[in-house]
Write an enzyme that holds these catalytic residues in place. Structure first.
Site, PDB file in Angstrom:
ATOM      1  N   TRP A  81       0.846  -1.181   0.000  1.00 15.26           N
ATOM      2  CA  TRP A  81       0.000   0.000   0.000  1.00 15.26           C
ATOM      3  C   TRP A  81       0.890   1.242   0.000  1.00 15.26           C
ATOM      4  O   TRP A  81       1.700   1.442   0.892  1.00 15.26           O
ATOM      5  CB  TRP A  81      -0.888   0.024   1.226  1.00 15.26           C
ATOM      6  CG  TRP A  81      -2.167  -0.752   1.208  1.00 15.26           C
ATOM      7  CD1 TRP A  81      -3.166  -0.643   2.139  1.00 15.26           C
ATOM      8  CD2 TRP A  81      -2.625  -1.726   0.259  1.00 15.26           C
ATOM      9  NE1 TRP A  81      -4.205  -1.497   1.807  1.00 15.26           N
ATOM     10  CE2 TRP A  81      -3.892  -2.168   0.657  1.00 15.26           C
ATOM     11  CE3 TRP A  81      -2.072  -2.269  -0.907  1.00 15.26           C
ATOM     12  CZ2 TRP A  81      -4.626  -3.116  -0.055  1.00 15.26           C
ATOM     13  CZ3 TRP A  81      -2.796  -3.216  -1.619  1.00 15.26           C
ATOM     14  CH2 TRP A  81      -4.056  -3.620  -1.188  1.00 15.26           C
ATOM     15  N   ASN A 115      -6.063   0.504  -5.539  1.00 13.83           N
ATOM     16  CA  ASN A 115      -6.395  -0.866  -5.179  1.00 13.83           C
ATOM     17  C   ASN A 115      -7.871  -1.111  -5.476  1.00 13.83           C
ATOM     18  O   ASN A 115      -8.741  -0.507  -4.849  1.00 13.83           O
ATOM     19  CB  ASN A 115      -6.130  -1.123  -3.691  1.00 13.83           C
ATOM     20  CG  ASN A 115      -6.623  -2.500  -3.266  1.00 13.83           C
ATOM     21  OD1 ASN A 115      -6.281  -3.513  -3.874  1.00 13.83           O
ATOM     22  ND2 ASN A 115      -7.463  -2.549  -2.238  1.00 13.83           N
ATOM     23  N   GLU A 116      -8.129  -1.935  -6.480  1.00 14.02           N
ATOM     24  CA  GLU A 116      -9.467  -2.406  -6.835  1.00 14.02           C
ATOM     25  C   GLU A 116     -10.464  -1.279  -7.125  1.00 14.02           C
ATOM     26  O   GLU A 116     -11.557  -1.226  -6.543  1.00 14.02           O
ATOM     27  CB  GLU A 116      -9.999  -3.344  -5.754  1.00 14.02           C
ATOM     28  CG  GLU A 116      -9.107  -4.551  -5.546  1.00 14.02           C
ATOM     29  CD  GLU A 116      -9.631  -5.565  -4.540  1.00 14.02           C
ATOM     30  OE1 GLU A 116      -9.284  -6.753  -4.656  1.00 14.02           O
ATOM     31  OE2 GLU A 116     -10.404  -5.158  -3.641  1.00 14.02           O
ATOM     32  N   TYR A 173     -11.214 -14.001  -5.884  1.00  7.81           N
ATOM     33  CA  TYR A 173     -11.756 -14.301  -4.559  1.00  7.81           C
ATOM     34  C   TYR A 173     -13.129 -14.967  -4.679  1.00  7.81           C
ATOM     35  O   TYR A 173     -14.163 -14.314  -4.496  1.00  7.81           O
ATOM     36  CB  TYR A 173     -11.869 -13.023  -3.719  1.00  7.81           C
ATOM     37  CG  TYR A 173     -10.533 -12.445  -3.331  1.00  7.81           C
ATOM     38  CD1 TYR A 173      -9.747 -13.056  -2.352  1.00  7.81           C
ATOM     39  CD2 TYR A 173     -10.047 -11.298  -3.953  1.00  7.81           C
ATOM     40  CE1 TYR A 173      -8.515 -12.536  -2.002  1.00  7.81           C
ATOM     41  CE2 TYR A 173      -8.819 -10.765  -3.608  1.00  7.81           C
ATOM     42  CZ  TYR A 173      -8.057 -11.392  -2.627  1.00  7.81           C
ATOM     43  OH  TYR A 173      -6.833 -10.873  -2.288  1.00  7.81           O
ATOM     44  N   GLU A 207      -3.813 -10.616  -7.086  1.00 11.32           N
ATOM     45  CA  GLU A 207      -4.305 -11.047  -5.777  1.00 11.32           C
ATOM     46  C   GLU A 207      -5.121 -12.313  -5.969  1.00 11.32           C
ATOM     47  O   GLU A 207      -5.905 -12.415  -6.910  1.00 11.32           O
ATOM     48  CB  GLU A 207      -5.222 -10.004  -5.133  1.00 11.32           C
ATOM     49  CG  GLU A 207      -4.580  -8.756  -4.603  1.00 11.32           C
ATOM     50  CD  GLU A 207      -5.578  -7.936  -3.778  1.00 11.32           C
ATOM     51  OE1 GLU A 207      -6.500  -8.550  -3.182  1.00 11.32           O
ATOM     52  OE2 GLU A 207      -5.446  -6.705  -3.739  1.00 11.32           O
ATOM     53  N   TRP A 237      -2.295 -13.437  -1.971  1.00 13.67           N
ATOM     54  CA  TRP A 237      -2.718 -12.603  -0.838  1.00 13.67           C
ATOM     55  C   TRP A 237      -2.947 -13.516   0.353  1.00 13.67           C
ATOM     56  O   TRP A 237      -3.809 -14.378   0.285  1.00 13.67           O
ATOM     57  CB  TRP A 237      -4.019 -11.862  -1.168  1.00 13.67           C
ATOM     58  CG  TRP A 237      -4.423 -10.934  -0.065  1.00 13.67           C
ATOM     59  CD1 TRP A 237      -5.012 -11.290   1.119  1.00 13.67           C
ATOM     60  CD2 TRP A 237      -4.256  -9.518  -0.020  1.00 13.67           C
ATOM     61  NE1 TRP A 237      -5.222 -10.181   1.898  1.00 13.67           N
ATOM     62  CE2 TRP A 237      -4.768  -9.077   1.220  1.00 13.67           C
ATOM     63  CE3 TRP A 237      -3.727  -8.576  -0.894  1.00 13.67           C
ATOM     64  CZ2 TRP A 237      -4.773  -7.737   1.593  1.00 13.67           C
ATOM     65  CZ3 TRP A 237      -3.731  -7.247  -0.516  1.00 13.67           C
ATOM     66  CH2 TRP A 237      -4.252  -6.840   0.712  1.00 13.67           C
TER      67      TRP A 237
END
Length: 377
Positions: free
Chosen positions: A84, A197-198, A273, A306, A336
């Site tokens: 990050w 991020n995303e 995910y 990820e 991740w």
């Protein structure tokens, strides 16, 4: 990855000596990572690379802890670490917690002090020392560590989706990008700059994110033309081999193939995910190959950036690694997330974490890296 809650209290981890950022000219190489067709090139080697994520490493306050992680990554031949590059707050912490940027009353203040970007400085310095390459992103879709909502709150915008089009917010965002990029533009430890991020824009026309991606990536390239730039999205909005499930649709305002075609985007990213998306584990293999086909069609490499599950890590994630490694168009994967044990205890576990020198680590890192190296000979 969206975190369920703040997982790491950093005020109690000790205080490190933080010096102004200076490049480490003793780094293993001065060659910047690049792309070559559908592959990445790192330290003069073109091929497929393994890596991992550590959102928390830039918030550690002890340099020895950072070095421990980097030394373990180097020993394990994990080449890429995604971290990050943001830590946004609306109220200045008073307990020693690391923060990078304060947003309040329509203004943004960047913290370049010992409890601010000097912590990220040391991550870059340590990465240079150990030959690890970093992906650094600039803002979070989610509210963990502030995110886009921190900007929206401070600047009085109506909704989080306004982040992408609000003039004042974008000026502050670009100012932060400039501050970070200018600190590390000469470092060979940077693998890529990442927009967010995303990023999502639920219910938006895909032109909103397309225009934001195009404008922001062009701006980053104007600051630093030598490093790679990527989006950091999950891979949503794909019509290649679509099964009609939600991740393939355009509901989050993303068009994967069109966005990847932007000239100032060097490679694509995808996340995986199934537990969060309501799909099966086996579904993930098709998700990977569909993106590989899209990447091949565009002529740029993609990174499985990820992926994770909360249990049965080896049994579930190893097939994904094999699929990615065999798919033309995918040139690396970052699981991740990374876990290790410090003198004070374990690093954060969000449920997807597995730890250094465990059986899962042997399966998904040691054996995986060995397979990659064997295939590249």
């Amino acid at each position: 990855m969206k975190l369920s809650h703040m997982l790491l209290s950093l005020a109690s981890l000790g205080v490190a000596t933080a010096l102004p950022r200076t490049p480490n000219h003793n780094a293993a190489t001065t060659a910047f990572p690049s792309t070559s067709g559908l592959h990445f090139t790192i330290d003069g080697k073109t091929g497929y690379f393994a890596g991992t994520n550590s959102y928390w490493i830039g918030f550690l306050t002890n340099n020895d802890d950072v070095d421990l992680v980097m030394s373990q990554l180097a020993a394990s031949d994990l080449k890429i670490l995604r971290v990050w590059g943001f830590n946004d707050v609306n109220t200045k912490p008073t307990d020693g917690t690391v923060w990078y940027q304060l947003h309040a009353n329509g203004t943004s203040t960047i913290n370049t002090g010992a409890d601010g970007l000097q912590r990220l400085d040391y991550v870059v310095t340590s990465a240079e020392k150990y030959g690890v390459k970093l992906i650094i992103n600039f803002v979070n879709e989610w509210t963990d560590y502030g995110g886009m909502q921190a900007y929206v709150t401070a600047y009085g915008a109506a909704a989080q989706t306004d982040f992408y089009t609000n003039t004042a917010i974008q000026a502050a965002y670009k100012n932060y990008i400039k501050a970070v990029v200018s600190r590390y533009s000469s470092s060979a430890a940077i693998f890529a700059w990442e927009l967010a991020n995303e990023p999502r824009c639920q219910g938006c026309d895909t032109s909103v994110l397309y225009n934001w991606i195009s404008d922001t990536s062009k701006y980053i390239k104007s600051l630093d033309s030598k490093h790679l730039v990527t989006i950091g999205d999950e891979g949503f909005g794909l019509d290649v081999d679509s099964d009609g499930s939600y991740p393939y649709t355009y509901g989050e305002g993303l068009n994967f193939t069109k966005n990847l075609g932007i000239s100032t985007i060097d490679f694509g990213t995808l996340h995986l995910y199934p537990d969060s998306w309501g799909t099966s584990y086996d579904w993930g293999n098709g998700w990977i190959t569909a993106h590989a086909a899209a990447c091949k069609a565009v002529g740029k490499p993609c990174l499985l950036e990820e992926y994770g599950v909360t249990s049965n890590h080896c049994a579930v994630e190893s097939p994904w690694q094999q699929t990615a490694g065999n798919a033309t168009g995918i040139s690396g994967d970052l699981y991740w997330q990374y876990g290790t044990t410090f003198s004070w205890g374990q690093s954060p576990n969000d449920g997807n974490t597995f730890y250094y020198n465990t059986s899962d680590f042997t399966c998904l890192v040691t054996d995986h890296v060995a397979a990659i190296n064997a295939q590249s000979k």
